[in-house]
Motif scaffolding. Structure first.
Motif, PDB file in Angstrom:
ATOM      1  N   THR A 337      -7.397 -28.455  22.512  1.00 51.84           N
ATOM      2  CA  THR A 337      -8.674 -29.447  22.071  1.00 51.84           C
ATOM      3  C   THR A 337      -8.551 -30.493  23.030  1.00 51.84           C
ATOM      4  OG1 THR A 337      -8.247 -28.791  19.677  1.00 51.84           O
ATOM      5  CG2 THR A 337      -9.837 -30.475  19.936  1.00 51.84           C
ATOM      6  N   GLU A 338      -9.877 -31.162  23.373  1.00 47.42           N
ATOM      7  CA  GLU A 338      -9.751 -32.320  24.178  1.00 47.42           C
ATOM      8  C   GLU A 338      -9.212 -33.581  23.620  1.00 47.42           C
ATOM      9  OE1 GLU A 338     -13.796 -32.391  26.238  1.00 47.42           O
ATOM     10  OE2 GLU A 338     -13.058 -34.659  26.724  1.00 47.42           O
ATOM     11  N   GLY A 339      -8.362 -33.989  24.338  1.00 44.11           N
ATOM     12  CA  GLY A 339      -7.710 -35.481  23.866  1.00 44.11           C
ATOM     13  C   GLY A 339      -6.634 -35.128  22.802  1.00 44.11           C
ATOM     14  N   ALA A 340      -6.216 -34.009  22.589  1.00 46.42           N
ATOM     15  CA  ALA A 340      -5.316 -33.633  21.552  1.00 46.42           C
ATOM     16  C   ALA A 340      -4.003 -34.282  21.998  1.00 46.42           C
ATOM     17  CB  ALA A 340      -5.078 -32.210  21.452  1.00 46.42           C
ATOM     18  N   LEU A 341      -3.372 -34.881  20.828  1.00 45.98           N
ATOM     19  CA  LEU A 341      -2.058 -35.196  21.226  1.00 45.98           C
ATOM     20  C   LEU A 341      -0.790 -34.481  20.644  1.00 45.98           C
ATOM     21  CD1 LEU A 341      -2.962 -39.028  20.096  1.00 45.98           C
ATOM     22  CD2 LEU A 341      -3.118 -38.119  22.479  1.00 45.98           C
ATOM     23  N   GLU A 342       0.311 -34.647  21.059  1.00 43.49           N
ATOM     24  CA  GLU A 342       1.364 -33.783  20.355  1.00 43.49           C
ATOM     25  C   GLU A 342       2.425 -34.650  19.861  1.00 43.49           C
ATOM     26  OE1 GLU A 342       2.994 -31.032  23.270  1.00 43.49           O
ATOM     27  OE2 GLU A 342       1.056 -30.025  23.224  1.00 43.49           O
ATOM     28  N   VAL A 343       3.042 -34.499  18.786  1.00 44.17           N
ATOM     29  CA  VAL A 343       4.074 -35.138  18.196  1.00 44.17           C
ATOM     30  C   VAL A 343       5.338 -34.117  18.254  1.00 44.17           C
ATOM     31  CG1 VAL A 343       5.329 -36.474  16.489  1.00 44.17           C
ATOM     32  CG2 VAL A 343       2.906 -36.668  16.915  1.00 44.17           C
ATOM     33  N   VAL A 344       6.536 -34.306  18.931  1.00 45.33           N
ATOM     34  CA  VAL A 344       7.546 -33.273  19.203  1.00 45.33           C
ATOM     35  C   VAL A 344       8.767 -33.666  18.339  1.00 45.33           C
ATOM     36  CG1 VAL A 344       8.816 -31.922  20.386  1.00 45.33           C
ATOM     37  CG2 VAL A 344       6.405 -32.148  20.892  1.00 45.33           C
ATOM     38  N   PHE A 345       9.287 -32.954  17.599  1.00 46.35           N
ATOM     39  CA  PHE A 345      10.597 -33.368  17.311  1.00 46.35           C
ATOM     40  C   PHE A 345      11.772 -32.134  17.704  1.00 46.35           C
ATOM     41  CE2 PHE A 345      14.243 -33.781  14.479  1.00 46.35           C
ATOM     42  CZ  PHE A 345      14.458 -35.120  14.603  1.00 46.35           C
ATOM     43  N   ASN A 346      12.627 -32.242  18.568  1.00 45.28           N
ATOM     44  CA  ASN A 346      13.359 -31.367  19.158  1.00 45.28           C
ATOM     45  C   ASN A 346      14.734 -31.604  18.793  1.00 45.28           C
ATOM     46  OD1 ASN A 346      14.376 -29.239  20.476  1.00 45.28           O
ATOM     47  ND2 ASN A 346      13.461 -29.754  22.553  1.00 45.28           N
ATOM     48  N   ASN A 347      15.216 -30.934  17.954  1.00 44.87           N
ATOM     49  CA  ASN A 347      16.883 -31.030  17.440  1.00 44.87           C
ATOM     50  C   ASN A 347      17.833 -29.810  18.179  1.00 44.87           C
ATOM     51  OD1 ASN A 347      19.396 -31.491  15.987  1.00 44.87           O
ATOM     52  ND2 ASN A 347      18.422 -32.241  14.136  1.00 44.87           N
ATOM     53  N   ALA A 348      18.255 -30.403  19.175  1.00 44.19           N
ATOM     54  CA  ALA A 348      19.043 -29.250  19.914  1.00 44.19           C
ATOM     55  C   ALA A 348      20.313 -28.945  18.951  1.00 44.19           C
ATOM     56  CB  ALA A 348      19.398 -29.674  20.864  1.00 44.19           C
ATOM     57  N   VAL A 349      20.697 -30.047  18.358  1.00 48.72           N
ATOM     58  CA  VAL A 349      22.206 -29.910  17.536  1.00 48.72           C
ATOM     59  C   VAL A 349      21.898 -28.716  16.673  1.00 48.72           C
ATOM     60  CG1 VAL A 349      23.994 -31.053  16.111  1.00 48.72           C
ATOM     61  CG2 VAL A 349      22.759 -32.349  18.212  1.00 48.72           C
ATOM     62  N   ALA A 350      20.910 -29.325  15.615  1.00 49.68           N
ATOM     63  CA  ALA A 350      20.534 -28.323  14.261  1.00 49.68           C
ATOM     64  C   ALA A 350      19.954 -27.293  14.852  1.00 49.68           C
ATOM     65  CB  ALA A 350      19.824 -29.134  13.484  1.00 49.68           C
ATOM     66  N   GLY A 351      19.255 -27.055  15.970  1.00 47.82           N
ATOM     67  CA  GLY A 351      18.756 -25.749  16.322  1.00 47.82           C
ATOM     68  C   GLY A 351      17.242 -25.716  15.696  1.00 47.82           C
ATOM     69  N   THR A 352      16.751 -26.634  15.659  1.00 46.75           N
ATOM     70  CA  THR A 352      15.036 -26.681  15.260  1.00 46.75           C
ATOM     71  C   THR A 352      14.280 -27.510  16.413  1.00 46.75           C
ATOM     72  OG1 THR A 352      15.521 -28.807  14.136  1.00 46.75           O
ATOM     73  CG2 THR A 352      15.806 -26.896  12.774  1.00 46.75           C
ATOM     74  N   TYR A 353      12.998 -26.838  16.295  1.00 48.10           N
ATOM     75  CA  TYR A 353      11.839 -27.595  16.950  1.00 48.10           C
ATOM     76  C   TYR A 353      10.681 -27.524  16.351  1.00 48.10           C
ATOM     77  CZ  TYR A 353       8.235 -27.934  20.819  1.00 48.10           C
ATOM     78  OH  TYR A 353       7.254 -28.141  21.284  1.00 48.10           O
ATOM     79  N   ALA A 354      10.146 -28.615  16.237  1.00 46.46           N
ATOM     80  CA  ALA A 354       9.060 -28.845  15.572  1.00 46.46           C
ATOM     81  C   ALA A 354       7.765 -29.537  16.053  1.00 46.46           C
ATOM     82  CB  ALA A 354       9.194 -29.627  14.121  1.00 46.46           C
ATOM     83  N   LYS A 355       6.552 -29.247  16.301  1.00 46.64           N
ATOM     84  CA  LYS A 355       5.635 -30.001  17.057  1.00 46.64           C
ATOM     85  C   LYS A 355       4.461 -30.003  16.266  1.00 46.64           C
ATOM     86  CE  LYS A 355       2.722 -28.148  20.355  1.00 46.64           C
ATOM     87  NZ  LYS A 355       2.554 -27.651  21.530  1.00 46.64           N
ATOM     88  N   VAL A 356       3.747 -31.135  16.045  1.00 45.69           N
ATOM     89  CA  VAL A 356       2.350 -30.914  15.357  1.00 45.69           C
ATOM     90  C   VAL A 356       1.438 -31.480  16.584  1.00 45.69           C
ATOM     91  CG1 VAL A 356       2.869 -31.059  12.986  1.00 45.69           C
ATOM     92  CG2 VAL A 356       2.781 -33.101  14.591  1.00 45.69           C
ATOM     93  N   VAL A 357       0.186 -30.754  16.366  1.00 44.48           N
ATOM     94  CA  VAL A 357      -0.948 -31.246  17.438  1.00 44.48           C
ATOM     95  C   VAL A 357      -1.872 -32.008  16.500  1.00 44.48           C
ATOM     96  CG1 VAL A 357      -2.780 -30.603  19.066  1.00 44.48           C
ATOM     97  CG2 VAL A 357      -0.529 -29.226  18.736  1.00 44.48           C
ATOM     98  N   VAL A 358      -2.320 -33.289  17.255  1.00 41.76           N
ATOM     99  CA  VAL A 358      -3.483 -33.938  16.275  1.00 41.76           C
ATOM    100  C   VAL A 358      -4.467 -34.341  17.095  1.00 41.76           C
ATOM    101  CG1 VAL A 358      -1.690 -34.613  14.537  1.00 41.76           C
ATOM    102  CG2 VAL A 358      -2.100 -35.953  16.597  1.00 41.76           C
ATOM    103  N   SER A 359      -5.516 -34.764  16.452  1.00 47.29           N
ATOM    104  CA  SER A 359      -6.740 -35.145  17.072  1.00 47.29           C
ATOM    105  C   SER A 359      -6.492 -36.583  17.972  1.00 47.29           C
ATOM    106  CB  SER A 359      -8.037 -35.286  16.277  1.00 47.29           C
ATOM    107  OG  SER A 359      -7.660 -36.518  15.440  1.00 47.29           O
ATOM    108  N   ASP A 360      -7.375 -37.005  18.987  1.00 45.81           N
ATOM    109  CA  ASP A 360      -7.278 -37.965  19.769  1.00 45.81           C
ATOM    110  C   ASP A 360      -6.787 -39.202  18.867  1.00 45.81           C
ATOM    111  OD1 ASP A 360      -9.859 -38.101  19.164  1.00 45.81           O
ATOM    112  OD2 ASP A 360     -10.621 -38.097  20.829  1.00 45.81           O
ATOM    113  N   ASP A 361      -7.438 -39.467  17.815  1.00 49.88           N
ATOM    114  CA  ASP A 361      -7.276 -40.642  17.109  1.00 49.88           C
ATOM    115  C   ASP A 361      -6.233 -40.465  16.062  1.00 49.88           C
ATOM    116  OD1 ASP A 361      -8.279 -38.600  15.363  1.00 49.88           O
ATOM    117  OD2 ASP A 361      -9.904 -40.103  14.478  1.00 49.88           O
TER     118      ASP A 361
END
Ligand code: SRM
Ligand SMILES: Cc1cc2nc3c(=O)[nH]c(=O)nc-3n(C[C@H](O)[C@H](O)[C@H](O)COP(=O)(O)OP(=O)(O)OC[C@H]3O[C@@H](n4cnc5c(N)ncnc54)[C@H](O)[C@@H]3O)c2cc1C
Ligand code: SF4
Ligand code: FES
Lengths: 829, 106
Positions: A337-361
Motif C-alpha cells: 500500500t502506498e506510504g505503508a509503514l512497517e514496525v518490526v520486532f525481531n528477537n533472534a534469541v527467542a526465535g520470534t519475528y513479528a511485523k505489522v504494516v500500518v498506514s502512512d499516518d
C-alpha cells in the motif's frame, strides 16, 4: 415447479453449496444433482495433511447432505448451453435450470523433464496421498530414506511434513530466495528457515529441478544449482491452476491467469451458469483458500432463492498448520500500500519475528507477518483495516500485551473460514450460547481451521457470560487453580483450604472436588478423617446409590477377563444377598439392591476371593475394555488383553475430574471400541496407536490420534503424562473430550505438552503418576480393616441391623427389583 | 417417645439415620460449629430414605443438607427446600446432653 440445480464438483465448496441450499430452500424449489469426479464423499481438503496420522479417510469426511442426488465418480465432460444439458462420463445426459461450476483447481506441474515418471506425485486429494504412501512403502529401501518436494510455499511445507510423517527425510526446493515467498517477508523468512531445518527438513532456495531420472528403485533429481538429490518420491507443490476447461470449452470468459470470470453475484456471462470456489475469478482475483469459496457458495444459494447477495471480497490471511512451526501472515503483509509503514520486532534469541504494516499516518493496521510465535494472529487479523489506538508497536510488543476484543467493531470477521462476524457471535451469546462448543454448533465459527477459538473464548468472557471459573459460591477458583493451590500450599484438609482460600462452610460442589484433588495427590484412604465428610454418598459408601436408597456393587474385572472361580464367587454372593445381577456396558458385572449394612459383608467375601473395588462410584478410572487379541483372534497383531489388564491395574483408583474410560483393541477392526474412550489403544504391526479424548454418552466423540506405532513403554509413559495433565488442569466434571476441545491450541497443544514436553513438566507428571501407582491400595480392603470406618455402614445409628422399612422388592424376570413405597410423612406447605 | 445415641457416632459435617418408634426415620446432622439438627430422612422428591447420607454445607450462609439423590438442598433449621420452598422436610426436636443425642417425635 421444481427446477434443477446441477453442481459440478463435490469438493469443499460444492459441498457447502449443497448444504446451504438444503438448509435454506425450505420450500423445496430446487432439485439438486451433484456430479463428483472423486469417488469418495466430500472431505476436508484443508485438513488433508492430517490424513497421514491415521490413514482413515472417514476422519476427513464432511457431513452428508440429505435429499441431494450425489453422483460419486461421475465427471461432467461436456456442457451444451443451448439445450442446458450436461454429458457425463457415464454417458448420461443431465438437464439443468441452473449450473454451478465448483471444479476447484489442479496442482501446477512445471515442465521438468522426467515429471511423468513413476514416483512423481501431486498433493491435492486423498488418492494422491494413498499413492505416495504406496510408493514409499514399495520403495522398500532401508537406511535413510528421502523425498523431495518442489515448492516451498504453504502447501509445500505441509507436504514435506507429511513425508516426514511417512518416515522420509524431506528436501524442499524453492525457486524464490526464501520459503513461503507469498506470505512471509525477507525478515521472517530467515527465521522460518532455521525453524524448519530444526525439523529435519533440508531447504534448497533459489534453485529448481532441472531433470528427474529414475535408476531402478532410486530417483535422482538434478537441481539447477548442481546439487543432486537421491530420493524415493518427488512431490510437486508449485502452485495451483483453476480448473476452467469446461468453461473455456463453452466459450465463457476466463481470466488472464485462468479462472471462470464471474460478477459479484458469482454469475458467469451465461445467466444460468455460476462459478464458485477455486475455479472462479472474481474482480480479477482467484482465491486459493476455502473461506472465500464458502462465501461464494452462500452468495449463490441466496441468489438461487431470489436474493441479491454479493461477494464481499475476501481476506487472504493464512497460517501454517501442522508443522509445529508458527507462521502467519495477514492483510498487506508486504507493505504494498502506498506510504505503508512497517514496525518490526525481531528477537533472534527467542526465535520470534513479528511485523505489522500500518498506514502512512500509523493509524490503521494494514497487515503483518508473524514467525516463531503466531499467538496474536487471531486477534490481529480481524483488526486489519481498522483504526489502532496508540502505538502500533504495542501490537507486537514482546510483553504480549493483551489486545482487547472489545476494541474490534461488530462487523469485523472473527472466524474468517466461515465468515462469522463479531456481531453474529455476540448475538449468539446474547441468545444464550454459554460456551465454545455451543458457539461452534450455532454459528459454525471455529469449526474449520480452529484458529479463532481463543477469540470465541475472549468474546464470551467480554460479554460477561463470564465463563465464571468460580467453582461455587465458596471458592472463586476453578478446579485447576484449586489443584495448584492444594499441591503448592501443602494444605491437606478442607477446613484449612476454605478458611484460607474460600468463604462459608462449603457445599455439595466444592467438597467432592476437594476430596477428589486430595485423593489425586495421594493422601491416604478416601474415608480418612475429615475427607469422609466431603464425599458424595457414592464415595462415602464406596458403592452407587440406586433409586430406592439401596446400592450397587461392582468388583473390578481388569480387561474384562475373569476366571470361572471368581465368577462363581460373584454368583454366590449375588444369590446369598438376593442381588439383581447384570452385565454392564463396561465388560463387568453389577450387583444391585444391597443395603448399606450389607455392603461390608458382601465386600468381605469378594475381597477374600481376591477381588477389589471397581470404582464404579468414583470420578476415577472405570474400566479398560479389551478384545481377545492375538491370544485367540485370528486377526490380532498384539496381545490386547494383557495390555488392557496392565493399564487397568496401573491406573485403578486414580481420582480425576470426571470418570475415565479406556479400551485396547488387538487390531484395526477395533472390537474393543477404543476410539470411544478417554484414552484408547489400537494395536498395529509395529506397536500401539494411542488415541485420546473419546467418549460415548450424551455427545459421542471419536478419540484423536496422539501417537502412533509406539512401544509399550513409550505408550505407558505418554498415558501417564496425559492422565496427570488432565487430572491437574481440567474443570470439574469435564471429560477429556471437552477438556481437549476447550484447550487453546487443542490437540496440537496437548501433543506439544505431553509428547514434546513443551512446558517442561513431563518429568513431574510422570513422578506424580509413579507416586499414585506406588501408593494404590484397595479402598474396600481399607474399610474392612478399619473398625471405625466399618461402623458407619449401618442402617440406623440407634438400631443397627434393623432393615430400612422403606426398602422392598418385587420379582421381575426371576430377579429382585425395587418397589418404591408410598410415603405418608412427606410434608408439603 | 425419644431415642438416644452417643454424639461420638456423629461425624462433624455428616449425618446418620435414626429409627423412631412407628418406623419413623430421622436424619440427624452435626455441623462444624457443633450444632445438631434432626429432619425427616425421606427425600420428598425421590421418596427414598437417603437424606442422612447427604453432604452438609451452606447455601448463601443458610446451613443445608443436600439430598444425594437429585441434589436438592434443605435448610437444616427449618427443613424448607432451598431450591423449591413449596416442599419441606419435617423438623424433629433434638438435644445434646452429656455426649448423648436425644431426638423426639415432632
Ligand atoms: C451400569 C452401567 C449400565 C449397564 O448396566 O451397562 C452404567 C450405569 C450408570 N451410568 Fe453409565 N453405565 C455403564 C456404562 C456406560 C457406558 C459404556 C462404557 O463405559 O463402555 C457409557 C458410554 C461411554 C462413556 O462414558 O463415554 C456410559 C455413559 C454414562 C454417562 C454419560 C457420560 C458422558 O460423558 O456423557 C453418565 C452420566 C455421567 O457420568 O455424568 C453415566 C452415568 C451412569 C450412572 C452412574 C448414573 C448414576 O449417577 O446413577 C449409572 C449408575 C451405575 C450404577 O449404579 O452402578 N453413564 N455409561 C454401565 C457400567 C459400566 C461399568 O462396568 O462401569
Ligand atoms: C494440502 C492442502 C492444504 C490446504 N490448506 C488450506 C488452509 O489451511 N486454508 C485454506 O483456506 N485452504 C487450504 N487449502 C485449499 C482448500 O483446500 C481449497 O481452497 C478448497 O478445497 C477449495 O474448494 P473447491 O471446492 O473450490 O475445490 P476442491 O476442494 O478442489 O473441489 C473441486 C472438486 O471438483 C471435482 N471436479 C473437478 N472437475 C470436475 C468435473 N468436470 N466433474 C465433476 N467433478 C469435478 C474435483 O475432483 C474436486 O473434487 C489447502 C489445500 C490443500 C491441498
Ligand atoms: S480388534 Fe482385531 S484382534 Fe481384537 S478381536 Fe477384533 S479383529 Fe480380533
Ligand atoms: S478462522 Fe478458521 S475456523 Fe474460524
Amino acid at each position: 415447479m421444481t427446477r434443477t440445480l446441477v453442481i459440478v464438483g463435490y469438493g469443499m465448496v460444492g459441498h457447502r453449496l449443497a448444504q446451504a441450499m438444503r438448509d435454506r430452500d425450505v420450500a423445496g424449489a430446487w432439485r439438486i444433482v451433484v456430479l463428483a469426479e472423486e469417488t469418495r464423499p466430500a472431505y476436508d481438503r484443508v485438513a488433508l495433511s492430517s490424513y497421514v496420522d491415521t490413514w482413515d479417510a472417514g476422519d476427513l469426511t464432511l457431513p452428508g447432505v440429505e435429499g441431494v442426488d450425489i453422483r460419486l465418480g461421475e465427471t461432467a465432460l461436456e456442457i451444451d448451453r443451448a439445450t442446458r444439458e450436461i454429458i457425463t462420463s457415464r454417458g448420461e445426459r443431465v438437464d439443468y435450470d441452473a449450473l454451478v461450476l465448483a471444479t476447484g483447481s489442479k496442482p501446477f506441474v512445471p515442465p521438468v523433464p522426467g515429471r511423468d515418471l513413476p514416483g512423481c506425485f501431486v498433493y491435492r486429494t486423498i488418492d494422491d496421498l494413498d499413492a505416495i504412501r504406496a510408493a514409499v512403502e514399495s520403495a522398500g529401501r532401508t537406511g535413510r530414506r528421502a523425498g523431495m518436494v518442489l515448492g516451498g510455499g504453504l502447501l509445500g511445507l505441509e507436504a514435506a511434513n507429511a513425508l516426514r510423517g511417512m518416515g522420509l527425510s524431506p528436501h524442499v526446493v524453492e525457486l524464490a530466495p526464501r520459503l513461503m515467498p507469498i506470505q512471509v517477508d525477507d525478515g521472517g523468512a530467515g527465521l522460518l528457515r532455521d525453524l524448519v531445518q530444526k525439523l529435519d527438513l533440508t531447504v534448497h532456495t533459489g534453485t529448481s529441478a532441472e531433470v528427474i531420472e529414475r535408476d531402478g528403485r532410486r530417483m535422482v533429481v538434478k537441481l539447477t544449482n548442481g546439487v543432486e538429490l537421491d530420493v524415493d518420491v518427488v512431490v510437486f507443490s508449485a502452485g495451483i491452476r483453476p480448473r476452467d476447461d469446461l468453461a473455456r470449452a463453452m466459450g465463457l470468459t476466463v481470466g488472464a491467469r485462468g479462472g471462470v470470470v464471474v460478477d459479484e453475484g458469482c454469475r458467469t456471462d451465461d445467466e444460468n451458469i455460476y462459478a464458485i470456489g477455486e475455479c472462479a475469478c472474481v474482480d480479477g482475483m482467484v482465491y486459493g483458500l476455502v473461506a472465500p469459496g464458502y462465501a461464494m457458495a452462500e452468495v449463490v444459494a441466496d441468489r438461487l432463492l431470489g436474493g441479491t447477495a454479493t461477494f464481499p471480497g475476501a481476506d487472504t490471511s493464512t497460517k501454517l498448520k501442522l508443522l509445529g512451526v508458527d507462521v502467519a501472515s495477514f492483510g498487506d503483509a508486504h507493505a504494498t500500500t502506498e506510504g505503508a509503514l512497517e514496525v518490526v520486532f525481531n528477537n533472534a534469541v527467542a526465535g520470534t519475528y513479528a511485523k505489522v504494516v500500518v498506514s502512512d499516518d500509523a493509524k490503521t493496521l494494514l497487515g503483518g507477518v508473524l514467525v516463531g510465535d503466531a499467538s496474536t494472529y487471531t486477534v490481529l487479523r480481524p483488526m486489519v483495516g481498522r483504526a489502532i489506538s496508540g502505538d502500533p508497536a504495542a501490537l507486537i510488543a514482546p510483553a504480549g500485551t493483551d489486545i482487547a476484543m472489545g476494541s474490534l467493531p461488530d462487523d469485523a470477521q472473527v472466524c474468517s473460514c466461515n465468515a462469522v462476524t463479531k456481531a453474529t457471535i455476540k448475538g449468539a451469546i446474547a441468545e444464550g450460547c454459554a460456551d465454545v462448543p455451543g458457539l461452534k454448533s450455532r454459528t459454525k465459527a471455529g469449526t474449520t481451521c480452529g484458529s479463532c477459538v481463543p477469540m470465541l473464548k475472549q468474546l464470551l468472557a467480554e460479554a460477561g457470560v463470564v465463563q465464571s471459573k468460580a467453582l461455587c459460591e465458596h471458592f472463586e477458583y476453578s478446579r485447576a487453580e484449586l489443584f495448584e493451590i492444594v499441591a503448592g500450599s501443602g494444605a491437606r484438609t478442607f477446613t484449612e483450604l476454605i478458611t484460607k482460600h474460600g468463604t462459608g462452610s462449603g457445599c455439595d460442589i466444592c467438597k467432592p472436588v476437594v476430596a477428589s484433588i486430595l485423593a489425586s495427590l495421594g493422601t491416604g484412604h478416601v474415608l480418612d478423617g475429615e475427607q469422609a465428610s466431603l464425599q458424595d454418598t457414592n464415595d462415602h459408601f464406596l458403592a452407587n446409590l440406586q433409586r430406592n436408597g439401596t446400592y450397587s456393587v461392582v468388583p473390578r474385572i481388569p480387561g474384562g477377563e475373569i476366571t470361572p472361580a471368581k465368577l462363581m464367587v460373584i454368583a454366590e454372593v449375588a444369590r446369598d444377598y438376593g442381588l439383581y445381577t447384570k452385565i454392564t456396558g463396561g465388560q463387568r458385572i453389577d450387583l444391585f439392591g444391597a443395603t448399606v449394612d450389607q455392603l461390608p459383608h458382601i465386600w468381605r467375601r469378594l475381597v477374600d476371593a481376591g477381588m477389589e473395588s471397581g470404582h464404579a462410584y468414583g470420578k476415577a478410572l472405570r474400566t479398560v475394555k479389551s478384545c481377545v487379541g492375538t491370544t485367540w483372534c485370528r486377526y490380532g497383531v498384539q496381545d490386547s488383553v494383557a495390555l488392557a489388564i496392565q493399564l487397568e491395574l496401573r491406573y485403578r483408583g486414580l481420582r480425576s475430574p470426571h470418570k475415565l474410560k479406556s479400551a485396547v483393541s488387538g487390531c484395526a477392526r477395533e472390537c474393543a471400541e477404543a476410539r470411544g474412550k478417554d484414552f484408547g489403544v489400537i494395536a498395529t504391526e509395529h506397536g500401539w496407536n494411542l488415541y485420546v479424548g473419546g467418549n460415548g454418552g450424551f455427545k459421542p466423540r471419536h478419540a484423536d490420534l496422539l501417537a502412533s506405532d509406539v512401544d509399550t513403554e513409550t505408550l505407558i509413559r505418554l498415558i501417564d503424562r496425559f492422565l496427570m495433565f488432565y487430572v491437574r488442569t481440567a474443570d470439574r466434571l469435564q471429560r477429556t473430550s471437552a477438556w481437549i476441545e476447550a484447550m487453546d491450541g487443542g490437540l496440537d497443544h496437548l501433543r506439544e505438552v505431553v509428547v514434546d514436553d513443551s512446558l517442561g513438566i513431563c518429568a513431574d507428571l510422570e513422578a506424580a503418576m509413579r507416586q499414585h501407582v506406588g501408593s494404590y491400595a484397595d479402598e474396600w480392603r481399607g474399610v474392612l480393616e478399619d473398625p471405625e470406618k466399618l461402623a458407619r455402614f449401618t442402617s440406623f445409628v440407634n438400631a443397627p441391623g434393623t432393615p430400612d422399612p422403606t426398602i422392598s422388592f418385587r420379582a421381575e424376570r426371576g430377579q429382585r427389583v425395587p418397589v418404591q413405597l408410598g410415603i405418608p410423612e412427606v410434608v408439603s406447605r | 417417645m425419644s431415642v438416644e445415641f452417643p454424639l461420638a457416632s456423629l461425624l462433624p459435617n455428616r449425618g446418620v439415620a435414626a429409627l423412631l418408634p412407628g418406623d419413623v426415620q430421622v436424619a440427624v446432622f452435626r455441623t462444624s460449629d457443633d450444632q445438631v439438627y434432626a429432619l425427616s430422612n425421606i427425600d420428598p422428591f425421590s421418596r427414598a430414605a437417603v437424606i442422612s447420607r447427604g453432604i452438609v454445607g451452606d447455601r448463601g450462609g443458610v446451613p443445608v443438607a443436600v439430598s444425594p439423590m437429585h441434589k436438592n438442598a434443605f435448610d437444616l433449621r427449618t427443613g424448607v427446600c432451598v431450591d423449591d420452598p413449596e416442599v419441606s422436610l419435617k423438623v424433629f426436636p433434638v438435644r445434646v446432653d452429656a455426649g448423648v443425642v436425644m431426638v423426639g417425635a415432632p
